[in-house]
Structures are given as structure tokens and as C-alpha cells.
Design an enzyme around this catalytic site. Sequence first.
Site, PDB file in Angstrom:
ATOM      1  N   PHE A 147       0.807  -1.226   0.000  1.00 36.56           N
ATOM      2  CA  PHE A 147       0.000   0.000   0.000  1.00 36.56           C
ATOM      3  C   PHE A 147       0.835   1.269   0.000  1.00 36.56           C
ATOM      4  O   PHE A 147       0.363   2.329  -0.400  1.00 36.56           O
ATOM      5  CB  PHE A 147      -0.951   0.012   1.218  1.00 36.56           C
ATOM      6  CG  PHE A 147      -0.273   0.437   2.502  1.00 36.56           C
ATOM      7  CD1 PHE A 147      -0.116   1.791   2.802  1.00 36.56           C
ATOM      8  CD2 PHE A 147       0.235  -0.495   3.394  1.00 36.56           C
ATOM      9  CE1 PHE A 147       0.536   2.193   3.961  1.00 36.56           C
ATOM     10  CE2 PHE A 147       0.885  -0.107   4.554  1.00 36.56           C
ATOM     11  CZ  PHE A 147       1.034   1.236   4.836  1.00 36.56           C
ATOM     12  N   GLU A 174      -4.924  -3.847  -2.107  1.00 34.39           N
ATOM     13  CA  GLU A 174      -6.374  -3.598  -2.090  1.00 34.39           C
ATOM     14  C   GLU A 174      -6.704  -2.331  -1.303  1.00 34.39           C
ATOM     15  O   GLU A 174      -7.832  -1.845  -1.347  1.00 34.39           O
ATOM     16  CB  GLU A 174      -7.121  -4.811  -1.519  1.00 34.39           C
ATOM     17  CG  GLU A 174      -6.817  -5.156  -0.052  1.00 34.39           C
ATOM     18  CD  GLU A 174      -5.555  -6.020   0.121  1.00 34.39           C
ATOM     19  OE1 GLU A 174      -4.535  -5.756  -0.571  1.00 34.39           O
ATOM     20  OE2 GLU A 174      -5.583  -6.914   0.975  1.00 34.39           O
ATOM     21  N   SER A 224       5.319  -6.958   3.386  1.00 34.12           N
ATOM     22  CA  SER A 224       5.883  -7.259   4.706  1.00 34.12           C
ATOM     23  C   SER A 224       6.661  -8.576   4.668  1.00 34.12           C
ATOM     24  O   SER A 224       6.433  -9.417   3.788  1.00 34.12           O
ATOM     25  CB  SER A 224       4.758  -7.345   5.728  1.00 34.12           C
ATOM     26  OG  SER A 224       3.864  -8.365   5.327  1.00 34.12           O
ATOM     27  N   CYS A 279       9.542   1.717   3.705  1.00 35.27           N
ATOM     28  CA  CYS A 279      10.458   0.605   4.012  1.00 35.27           C
ATOM     29  C   CYS A 279      11.868   1.117   4.243  1.00 35.27           C
ATOM     30  O   CYS A 279      12.721   0.389   4.725  1.00 35.27           O
ATOM     31  CB  CYS A 279      10.446  -0.418   2.894  1.00 35.27           C
ATOM     32  SG  CYS A 279      11.192   0.211   1.402  1.00 35.27           S
ATOM     33  N   GLU A 379       9.269  -4.587  12.923  1.00 38.32           N
ATOM     34  CA  GLU A 379       8.979  -3.401  12.108  1.00 38.32           C
ATOM     35  C   GLU A 379       7.640  -2.835  12.599  1.00 38.32           C
ATOM     36  O   GLU A 379       6.623  -3.531  12.569  1.00 38.32           O
ATOM     37  CB  GLU A 379       8.876  -3.800  10.629  1.00 38.32           C
ATOM     38  CG  GLU A 379       8.607  -2.620   9.719  1.00 38.32           C
ATOM     39  CD  GLU A 379       8.411  -3.029   8.260  1.00 38.32           C
ATOM     40  OE1 GLU A 379       7.644  -3.967   7.988  1.00 38.32           O
ATOM     41  OE2 GLU A 379       9.006  -2.376   7.384  1.00 38.32           O
TER      42      GLU A 379
HETATM   43  P1  NAD Z   1       1.536  -6.620   3.016  1.00 30.62           P
HETATM   44  O1  NAD Z   1       2.573  -7.679   3.097  1.00 30.62           O
HETATM   45  O2  NAD Z   1       0.430  -6.646   3.981  1.00 30.62           O
HETATM   46  O3  NAD Z   1       0.841  -6.639   1.544  1.00 30.62           O
HETATM   47  C1  NAD Z   1       1.618  -6.643   0.376  1.00 30.62           C
HETATM   48  C2  NAD Z   1       0.821  -7.331  -0.732  1.00 30.62           C
HETATM   49  O4  NAD Z   1       0.583  -8.690  -0.377  1.00 30.62           O
HETATM   50  C3  NAD Z   1      -0.543  -6.702  -0.986  1.00 30.62           C
HETATM   51  O5  NAD Z   1      -0.773  -6.687  -2.368  1.00 30.62           O
HETATM   52  C4  NAD Z   1      -1.511  -7.641  -0.269  1.00 30.62           C
HETATM   53  O6  NAD Z   1      -2.761  -7.723  -0.892  1.00 30.62           O
HETATM   54  C5  NAD Z   1      -0.810  -8.983  -0.347  1.00 30.62           C
HETATM   55  N1  NAD Z   1      -1.046  -9.833   0.830  1.00 30.62           N
HETATM   56  C6  NAD Z   1      -1.338  -9.423   2.102  1.00 30.62           C
HETATM   57  N2  NAD Z   1      -1.429 -10.497   2.924  1.00 30.62           N
HETATM   58  C7  NAD Z   1      -1.186 -11.580   2.152  1.00 30.62           C
HETATM   59  C8  NAD Z   1      -1.130 -12.982   2.438  1.00 30.62           C
HETATM   60  N3  NAD Z   1      -1.358 -13.457   3.660  1.00 30.62           N
HETATM   61  N4  NAD Z   1      -0.845 -13.832   1.418  1.00 30.62           N
HETATM   62  C9  NAD Z   1      -0.620 -13.369   0.162  1.00 30.62           C
HETATM   63  N5  NAD Z   1      -0.661 -12.046  -0.143  1.00 30.62           N
HETATM   64  C10 NAD Z   1      -0.931 -11.171   0.832  1.00 30.62           C
HETATM   65  O7  NAD Z   1       2.326  -5.232   3.042  1.00 30.62           O
HETATM   66  P2  NAD Z   1       1.717  -3.773   3.154  1.00 30.62           P
HETATM   67  O8  NAD Z   1       1.226  -3.562   4.540  1.00 30.62           O
HETATM   68  O9  NAD Z   1       0.829  -3.491   2.015  1.00 30.62           O
HETATM   69  O10 NAD Z   1       3.048  -2.884   2.922  1.00 30.62           O
HETATM   70  C11 NAD Z   1       3.933  -2.549   3.938  1.00 30.62           C
HETATM   71  C12 NAD Z   1       5.106  -3.512   4.007  1.00 30.62           C
HETATM   72  O11 NAD Z   1       5.815  -3.507   2.763  1.00 30.62           O
HETATM   73  C13 NAD Z   1       6.128  -3.113   5.056  1.00 30.62           C
HETATM   74  O12 NAD Z   1       6.566  -4.278   5.708  1.00 30.62           O
HETATM   75  C14 NAD Z   1       7.261  -2.493   4.251  1.00 30.62           C
HETATM   76  O13 NAD Z   1       8.516  -2.537   4.866  1.00 30.62           O
HETATM   77  C15 NAD Z   1       7.216  -3.343   3.029  1.00 30.62           C
HETATM   78  N6  NAD Z   1       7.850  -2.668   1.900  1.00 30.62           N
HETATM   79  C16 NAD Z   1       9.070  -3.113   1.492  1.00 30.62           C
HETATM   80  C17 NAD Z   1       9.723  -2.481   0.451  1.00 30.62           C
HETATM   81  C18 NAD Z   1      11.061  -2.968  -0.011  1.00 30.62           C
HETATM   82  O14 NAD Z   1      11.457  -2.610  -1.101  1.00 30.62           O
HETATM   83  N7  NAD Z   1      11.778  -3.762   0.745  1.00 30.62           N
HETATM   84  C19 NAD Z   1       9.130  -1.381  -0.177  1.00 30.62           C
HETATM   85  C20 NAD Z   1       7.878  -0.947   0.271  1.00 30.62           C
HETATM   86  C21 NAD Z   1       7.242  -1.608   1.311  1.00 30.62           C
END
Ligand code: NAD
Length: 495
Positions: A147, A174, A224, A279, A379
Site C-alpha cells: 500500500f 487492495e 511485509s 520501508c 517493524e
Molecule cells: P503486506 O505484506 O500486507 O501486503 C503486500 C501485498 O501482499 C498486498 O498486495 C496484499 O494484498 C498482499 N497480501 C497481504 N497479505 C497476504 C497474504 N497473507 N498472502 C498473500 N498475499 C498477501 O504489506 P503492506 O502492509 O501493504 O506494505 C507494507 C510492508 O511492505 C512493510 O513491511 C514495508 O517494509 C514493506 N515494503 C518493502 C519495500 C522494499 O522494497 N523492501 C518497499 C515498500 C514496502
Amino acid sequence: MPLPLFIDGEFVQGGGERGAVVNPATQEVLTEVPYATTAEIDRAVASAKQAFEAWRQVPTPERARLMLEYQALLKRCQDDIARTLSQETGKTFADAKGDVWRGIEVVEHACNVASLTMGEMVENVARGIDTYSLVQPLGVCAGITPFNFPAMIPLWMFPLAIACGNAFVLKPSEQDPMTPNRLAELFLEAGAPPGILQVVHGGKEQVDALLKHRDIKAVSFVGSAPVAEHVYRVGAAHGKRVQAMAGAKNHMVVMPDADQGAVVDNLVAASCGAAGQRCMAISVAVFVGEAAAWLPAVRDAMAAVRPGAWDDEAAAYGPQISPQAKARVLEYIHKGCDEGATLMLDGSRCAVQGYPDGNWVGPTLFADVTPDMAIYKDEIFGPVLVTAAVETLQQAIALVNANPYGNGVSLFTSSGAAARQFQHEVDVGQVGINVPIPVPLPFFSFTGWKRSFLGDQHAYGKQAARFFTETKTVTARWFDDAATRPKADMTIRLR
Ligand code: NAD
């Protein structure tokens, strides 16, 4: 009107369940996001597969020209995209523009696809035999995005994948799917042939369907750490090439010889900016020796920082993305107090005038934090800065290296020798020297390490061009034929 899916070059209404997309400053429902059904995902992948067959034949400079058009269009529409983005994420308008801009830079880089996908050649590997490599696209690739950067991170993925000759299926978060739909709309407007980009919305179920789909060759994921580990495991088990960029716990190490003003300003901006939902945010400050005396100045500067709504130009940052995300941050603030850390600044009761329903968390600062505490280990993804004190640079490096995450780290110092030792010894993939958030520009790659990354090739830059292509090595010999055999009379004359 619910948000459409983008399948086969058309925006179509989804037939499955829907979720609300909410402005996090007001809880106003902006639209509904459709959760793609299995049949819709199958249709998107089949259309991408078909589009790929024609797209892979398109000459590389023509693919690059599409990216040039797209880059120009994105630049013209930057404010418009940023307005949508700031409403669905809560980011300030300036921050939203930055999100779009960092994506545009990656599109710019995708215009260099010819040099990024050049093969190699050695003439005469044996007598009359040459060996050369061809760099070819994989087929249908998928991207799953978080997101927190709904413009930049989709743009990390699909422009370069498509410039390399692939077709792409994007599954955005989403929580803020309006911006990615707008990016797809503009891609079509720039001249993209229908089918090479598809956007299917949804959550876990849709991600798992993509990870198991037999026609998807590679998956790029950002999110994440626990979800990244799931995506990597399931994707690899189903024969996909996977790169998974994951969570972080980024430290800033502060030496006593650093510029105090620069330390305070950068620490505050890097921990609270974007409500800590980056991140590459700094979430741990490690003060070396006498630098610990600057902690009250950090607290005072953080106390002056004010969150606000997307339409407030004076706001430093916006709300957390959802009430659940806010509750999670507050839980960590309470946990930090229970664990015995000193709460120097408490943002848990933050209110913003005119926006009583926003997911606000104020700047929060903890001192006396130790590595066994959850607020140090996990985190938090909010405007919460935890701080620790050590005696030497060596101890600071050891602390950073013991942390399982390795996305980014920064050192503030005026000593070149300290900086050189730090950059050499620290086990983190992206290092800033007197730079708080060292995100590399797209001619490099985004090189997180350890728990912050799973896979071999990183996002954007040369490494992403390798991730989205396959190398074919050709060894060729040509026998003499009528065209190369010397003419008899000419041979006589030469003698
Ligand atoms: P998230 O892991 O909750 O969601 C990421 C994606 O995975 C979304 O499209 C979501 O729909 C999907 N998803 C969520 N739960 C899932 C599951 N159980 N199984 C399969 N798919 C699933 O992450 P978020 O809250 O949207 O974003 C924040 C996280 O992203 C933080 O941990 C941040 O550090 C990380 N991030 C990392 C980078 C990087 O380059 N390392 C960059 C940006 C964000």
C-alpha cells in the site's frame, strides 16, 4: 461505481466480492475494490499470454519508444495522479508527488532497455566457431505491490518487464488500488497494445492464485516480511522465478563528530516522514558516545512535527493507512512502555483539528531501548523512533549486523575513516553516509539484504532486467559455401 479490473485492454466490472477503499483521514469511502474471481484471473493471464506472443516480436527500440511516450504522459499527469494518490493513502500532496516522481524515474530508465538487454559475443571460441548470447523475455510476469507506494512500486515493476518484451499482470494493494488503475489507463493512452498489462485486484486469495498459475513465469513482490516469505516459498514451489522485497528495521548511527543540526533534522524527517510508512524509514537511532546528549534536541524537534490531512499544505505527514494499522502502532507504543523503555514523546493520543476520524499517530520517541525488546526487533511501520546508546562505532556496527533486517542503514559523521569502515563492515544492502534514506536511483538496483529480501536479482536497474529475461547462448559454425569460396582465376592472380 466500483473500481474496474483491467483485462485484455479494457476496464471491466468484476463479478466477485468487493471491499471499501477509504480515505484514511476521514474514513470516507472513495470507491469499492473488486476481488478478482479465479475466472477473471484466468482470463487476464490468458490475454497476457496471447499479447506476449505478438509483443515479443516488436523491435526493442519500438518497445523503448512506448516507454518514452509513457514517461512524458506520466510527467504531464503527475499532479492529477498525486491528487488521487494522496486521497487514498492519506499522504500529503508533496509526498504523493514524490511517490509518482520516483516511479517516473524508473520508466525513464526503462527507455534504456536496449543497453540493459545486450548480449555478449566471443568470436573464434574454436576455429571458425563463434559464441554469443541472446537476452529474451520470459513470458507472462506478475507483480504484487504494497500500500505504501501505490505509484512508485508498480512502476518499479511493469515498465521494465514490458520493455524487456514480457506481458505483465499487476495485483496492487487492495488498500489503494485507484492509483494503479490510473497508471494502467495512462499506459493504454501512451500506446500500449491491449493485453500486455493487466490489473487484477484482491488480497491473499488472488495472490495465491497468481503464485500457482501455470502460465506465470516470474513474480515480483513487495510487502511485509511474513508475506514475502510465503510468496517466495509458494512461488518457488510452483516453479516461478521470485524476487521478494520485504520489511525493514533501518538504523541511523550517529557519531559525536557529526553535525548536530543535520542529525536532528534528518532523523526527524526520516522517522516521521510518510507517517513512518516507508520501508526505508529510519526507525532506530544509535548514538555513539557523547552523541547521546543530543536526544533531548531530537525530542524537541519531533514534538514540533505536526501530521495533517492530504489537503493541508503545512502538514508534515498524513495518517496511518487504516484503523488496524493505527491500532498496531499503538499496541507497540504500549508494549515499549511495558518492556521498560523510556517514552520520551508519546504520539498515541494525537488529534488533528477538523479530522476527528483520521488514523492519526503523533511522533513518538523511545530511549533506553535494548535489542531484546519487541519495539526494537519488529517493524512498527509508524512514526515511532527507538533509540539506543553505545560506546564505539564497532559496537554500533555489531548491533546493526545482529539485526535480522538489512534494507537500509545510515551513518552521520565528519570522519572519512569512520565512514569507510562503516560502509565496508556493515551487513546492510543500502548505506547512506550523511544521507538518511539512501534509496538508489534506478540506474542502480534496490539492494536490500537479509530478511529484507528474498531472491537473487533485485528490483529495478540492471538486476531487474536480468530478473525479467532469460539468457540463451548460441554457439555457431558456418561451413564454406559458394559465396565464401575464392574464385579460381582470382586465386591465380593473387599468387
Ligand atoms: P503486506 O505484506 O500486507 O501486503 C503486500 C501485498 O501482499 C498486498 O498486495 C496484499 O494484498 C498482499 N497480501 C497481504 N497479505 C497476504 C497474504 N497473507 N498472502 C498473500 N498475499 C498477501 O504489506 P503492506 O502492509 O501493504 O506494505 C507494507 C510492508 O511492505 C512493510 O513491511 C514495508 O517494509 C514493506 N515494503 C518493502 C519495500 C522494499 O522494497 N523492501 C518497499 C515498500 C514496502
